[in-house]
Design a protein around this motif. Structure first.
Motif, PDB file in Angstrom:
ATOM      1  N   ALA A 148      61.361  89.356  98.393  1.00  0.00           N
ATOM      2  CA  ALA A 148      60.937  87.952  98.302  1.00  0.00           C
ATOM      3  C   ALA A 148      60.235  87.498  99.582  1.00  0.00           C
ATOM      4  CB  ALA A 148      62.131  87.049  98.006  1.00  0.00           C
ATOM      5  N   GLY A 149      60.311  88.299 100.635  1.00  0.00           N
ATOM      6  CA  GLY A 149      59.617  87.992 101.881  1.00  0.00           C
ATOM      7  C   GLY A 149      60.443  87.169 102.855  1.00  0.00           C
ATOM      8  N   THR A 150      59.969  87.110 104.083  1.00  0.00           N
ATOM      9  CA  THR A 150      60.700  86.409 105.138  1.00  0.00           C
ATOM     10  C   THR A 150      60.660  84.890 104.956  1.00  0.00           C
ATOM     11  OG1 THR A 150      58.769  86.472 106.571  1.00  0.00           O
ATOM     12  CG2 THR A 150      60.401  88.227 106.860  1.00  0.00           C
ATOM     13  N   ALA A 151      59.701  84.373 104.225  1.00  0.00           N
ATOM     14  CA  ALA A 151      59.636  82.924 103.997  1.00  0.00           C
ATOM     15  C   ALA A 151      60.731  82.455 103.045  1.00  0.00           C
ATOM     16  CB  ALA A 151      58.262  82.530 103.454  1.00  0.00           C
ATOM     17  N   CYS A 152      61.300  83.374 102.284  1.00  0.00           N
ATOM     18  CA  CYS A 152      62.338  83.021 101.307  1.00  0.00           C
ATOM     19  C   CYS A 152      63.677  82.838 102.021  1.00  0.00           C
ATOM     20  CB  CYS A 152      62.471  84.101 100.240  1.00  0.00           C
ATOM     21  SG  CYS A 152      63.769  83.734  99.041  1.00  0.00           S
ATOM     22  N   THR A 153      64.234  81.651 101.890  1.00  0.00           N
ATOM     23  CA  THR A 153      65.546  81.374 102.481  1.00  0.00           C
ATOM     24  C   THR A 153      66.576  80.987 101.413  1.00  0.00           C
ATOM     25  OG1 THR A 153      64.952  79.069 102.905  1.00  0.00           O
ATOM     26  CG2 THR A 153      64.532  80.668 104.681  1.00  0.00           C
ATOM     27  N   ASN A 154      66.245  81.173 100.134  1.00  0.00           N
ATOM     28  CA  ASN A 154      67.155  80.815  99.044  1.00  0.00           C
ATOM     29  C   ASN A 154      68.391  81.711  99.060  1.00  0.00           C
ATOM     30  OD1 ASN A 154      68.348  80.044  96.578  1.00  0.00           O
ATOM     31  ND2 ASN A 154      67.233  81.666  95.529  1.00  0.00           N
ATOM     32  N   PRO A 155      69.575  81.145  99.343  1.00  0.00           N
ATOM     33  CA  PRO A 155      70.781  81.961  99.370  1.00  0.00           C
ATOM     34  C   PRO A 155      71.604  81.872  98.077  1.00  0.00           C
ATOM     35  CG  PRO A 155      71.248  79.888 100.420  1.00  0.00           C
ATOM     36  CD  PRO A 155      69.800  79.834  99.947  1.00  0.00           C
ATOM     37  N   TYR A 156      71.060  81.223  97.040  1.00  0.00           N
ATOM     38  CA  TYR A 156      71.832  80.963  95.822  1.00  0.00           C
ATOM     39  C   TYR A 156      71.500  81.944  94.710  1.00  0.00           C
ATOM     40  CZ  TYR A 156      73.235  76.649  98.021  1.00  0.00           C
ATOM     41  OH  TYR A 156      73.766  75.735  98.897  1.00  0.00           O
ATOM     42  N   PRO A 157      72.517  82.442  94.009  1.00  0.00           N
ATOM     43  CA  PRO A 157      72.255  83.299  92.850  1.00  0.00           C
ATOM     44  C   PRO A 157      71.648  82.462  91.722  1.00  0.00           C
ATOM     45  CG  PRO A 157      74.604  82.807  93.019  1.00  0.00           C
ATOM     46  CD  PRO A 157      73.946  82.227  94.240  1.00  0.00           C
ATOM     47  N   ASN A 158      70.772  83.080  90.932  1.00  0.00           N
ATOM     48  CA  ASN A 158      70.212  82.371  89.784  1.00  0.00           C
ATOM     49  C   ASN A 158      71.203  82.420  88.623  1.00  0.00           C
ATOM     50  OD1 ASN A 158      69.865  84.865  88.430  1.00  0.00           O
ATOM     51  ND2 ASN A 158      67.749  85.069  89.122  1.00  0.00           N
ATOM     52  N   ALA A 159      70.860  81.801  87.510  1.00  0.00           N
ATOM     53  CA  ALA A 159      71.777  81.708  86.368  1.00  0.00           C
ATOM     54  C   ALA A 159      72.195  83.082  85.850  1.00  0.00           C
ATOM     55  CB  ALA A 159      71.137  80.880  85.256  1.00  0.00           C
ATOM     56  N   ALA A 160      71.255  84.020  85.779  1.00  0.00           N
ATOM     57  CA  ALA A 160      71.582  85.365  85.279  1.00  0.00           C
ATOM     58  C   ALA A 160      72.538  86.090  86.229  1.00  0.00           C
ATOM     59  CB  ALA A 160      70.302  86.174  85.082  1.00  0.00           C
ATOM     60  N   GLU A 161      72.328  85.928  87.525  1.00  0.00           N
ATOM     61  CA  GLU A 161      73.199  86.577  88.515  1.00  0.00           C
ATOM     62  C   GLU A 161      74.598  85.975  88.467  1.00  0.00           C
ATOM     63  OE1 GLU A 161      69.537  87.666  91.568  1.00  0.00           O
ATOM     64  OE2 GLU A 161      70.521  85.713  91.714  1.00  0.00           O
ATOM     65  N   LYS A 162      74.681  84.657  88.332  1.00  0.00           N
ATOM     66  CA  LYS A 162      75.989  84.005  88.202  1.00  0.00           C
ATOM     67  C   LYS A 162      76.711  84.521  86.960  1.00  0.00           C
ATOM     68  CE  LYS A 162      74.332  79.628  90.088  1.00  0.00           C
ATOM     69  NZ  LYS A 162      74.116  78.212  89.759  1.00  0.00           N
ATOM     70  N   ALA A 163      75.985  84.577  85.835  1.00  0.00           N
ATOM     71  CA  ALA A 163      76.591  85.019  84.578  1.00  0.00           C
ATOM     72  C   ALA A 163      77.093  86.460  84.682  1.00  0.00           C
ATOM     73  CB  ALA A 163      75.588  84.886  83.442  1.00  0.00           C
ATOM     74  N   GLU A 164      76.349  87.307  85.375  1.00  0.00           N
ATOM     75  CA  GLU A 164      76.763  88.700  85.524  1.00  0.00           C
ATOM     76  C   GLU A 164      78.062  88.816  86.327  1.00  0.00           C
ATOM     77  OE1 GLU A 164      74.940  93.024  86.897  1.00  0.00           O
ATOM     78  OE2 GLU A 164      73.587  91.314  86.678  1.00  0.00           O
ATOM     79  N   VAL A 165      78.189  88.017  87.390  1.00  0.00           N
ATOM     80  CA  VAL A 165      79.434  88.032  88.169  1.00  0.00           C
ATOM     81  C   VAL A 165      80.579  87.484  87.322  1.00  0.00           C
ATOM     82  CG1 VAL A 165      80.628  87.055  90.177  1.00  0.00           C
ATOM     83  CG2 VAL A 165      78.327  88.006  90.423  1.00  0.00           C
ATOM     84  N   GLU A 166      80.322  86.415  86.575  1.00  0.00           N
ATOM     85  CA  GLU A 166      81.365  85.874  85.685  1.00  0.00           C
ATOM     86  C   GLU A 166      81.807  86.946  84.689  1.00  0.00           C
ATOM     87  OE1 GLU A 166      82.873  83.181  86.313  1.00  0.00           O
ATOM     88  OE2 GLU A 166      81.482  81.658  87.021  1.00  0.00           O
ATOM     89  N   ASP A 167      80.845  87.683  84.120  1.00  0.00           N
ATOM     90  CA  ASP A 167      81.184  88.757  83.179  1.00  0.00           C
ATOM     91  C   ASP A 167      81.951  89.877  83.866  1.00  0.00           C
ATOM     92  OD1 ASP A 167      79.960  87.441  81.073  1.00  0.00           O
ATOM     93  OD2 ASP A 167      78.130  88.647  81.145  1.00  0.00           O
ATOM     94  N   ASN A 168      81.567  90.194  85.100  1.00  0.00           N
ATOM     95  CA  ASN A 168      82.247  91.260  85.836  1.00  0.00           C
ATOM     96  C   ASN A 168      83.717  90.943  86.067  1.00  0.00           C
ATOM     97  OD1 ASN A 168      79.911  92.769  86.051  1.00  0.00           O
ATOM     98  ND2 ASN A 168      79.503  92.202  88.173  1.00  0.00           N
ATOM     99  N   PHE A 169      84.038  89.671  86.277  1.00  0.00           N
ATOM    100  CA  PHE A 169      85.397  89.312  86.676  1.00  0.00           C
ATOM    101  C   PHE A 169      86.143  88.455  85.669  1.00  0.00           C
ATOM    102  CE2 PHE A 169      83.279  90.382  90.600  1.00  0.00           C
ATOM    103  CZ  PHE A 169      84.220  91.170  91.231  1.00  0.00           C
ATOM    104  N   GLY A 170      85.468  87.825  84.757  1.00  0.00           N
ATOM    105  CA  GLY A 170      86.129  86.950  83.793  1.00  0.00           C
ATOM    106  C   GLY A 170      87.110  87.709  82.929  1.00  0.00           C
ATOM    107  N   GLY A 171      88.386  87.367  83.010  1.00  0.00           N
ATOM    108  CA  GLY A 171      89.410  88.003  82.192  1.00  0.00           C
ATOM    109  C   GLY A 171      89.744  89.421  82.620  1.00  0.00           C
ATOM    110  N   LEU A 172      89.240  89.851  83.747  1.00  0.00           N
ATOM    111  CA  LEU A 172      89.475  91.209  84.223  1.00  0.00           C
ATOM    112  C   LEU A 172      90.924  91.365  84.665  1.00  0.00           C
ATOM    113  CD1 LEU A 172      87.958  93.857  84.773  1.00  0.00           C
ATOM    114  CD2 LEU A 172      87.548  93.024  87.070  1.00  0.00           C
TER     115      LEU A 172
END
Length: 187
Positions: A148-172
């Motif tokens: 994304a380059g050095t100008a990118c400072t976004n530290p937040y996961p997008n909706a798909a990344e959030k959903a993947e973590v929720e799936d990884n751990f939800g009910g685990l």
């Protein structure tokens, strides 16, 4: 922090109410409980992260704000941490051992090139939470990492990344180990 709820799988106890109208007993509809689901808590030890300590704490806080299934907490003195965070002179990287466990390296090489320390921290913690690199990618994708380059400072996961973590751990209920031996993820 989001309200942690378990939906769809639990039903509250059936409440029965008696209606005196017309002398009939009427069962009230089943009520759904908004039962709280405790997040999987993983501790991290950032004592070896040197000048990046506040960036690591902020990266962990971002994940705590972003997902319900996981909570990252600083380890207390003497507590064995799930995640070790170290500073070194190389490129940032993560060595996940099992889901939610491993070592993160905040490499000064990327920082010296102008990459944002909080984005680096959140990105590397994302690997420990089971996310792969998604390169090349836009700034809106945390896991696009350096592409994304050095100008990118976004530290937040997008909706798909959030959903993947929720799936990884939800009910685990048990820890899942990655197939084969642990693999270093170099960003």
């Amino acid at each position: 922090m989001h309200v942690r709820t378990l939906t769809g799988g639990l039903t509250a106890a059936l409440l029965v109410s008696l209606s005196l109208t017309a002398g009939q007993a009427v069962a009230a509809p089943a009520a759904t409980a908004d039962a709280s689901l405790a997040a999987r808590v993983f501790t991290y030890d950032a004592s070896g992260s040197a000048e990046f300590r506040s960036a690591v704490d902020r990266g962990a806080a971002i994940w705590n704000e972003s997902v319900d299934a996981v909570e990252l907490r600083p380890a207390t003195t003497g507590q064995r941490a799930n995640i070790r965070v170290l500073a070194d002179n190389g490129w940032p990287r993560a060595l996940p051992t099992t889901l939610g466990n491993g070592t993160v390296y905040i490499g000064r090489q990327a920082v010296d090139q102008g990459y944002d320390t909080i984005r680096i921290s959140a990105h590397e913690l994302g690997h420990i939470l089971g996310l792969p690199d998604r390169k090349p990618g836009p700034c809106s994708s945390l896991m696009s990492g350096s592409t994304a380059g050095t100008a990118c400072t976004n530290p937040y996961p997008n909706a798909a990344e959030k959903a993947e973590v929720e799936d990884n751990f939800g009910g685990l209920l048990v820890e899942r180990a990655p197939a084969g031996r642990p693999e270093m993820i170099v960003d």
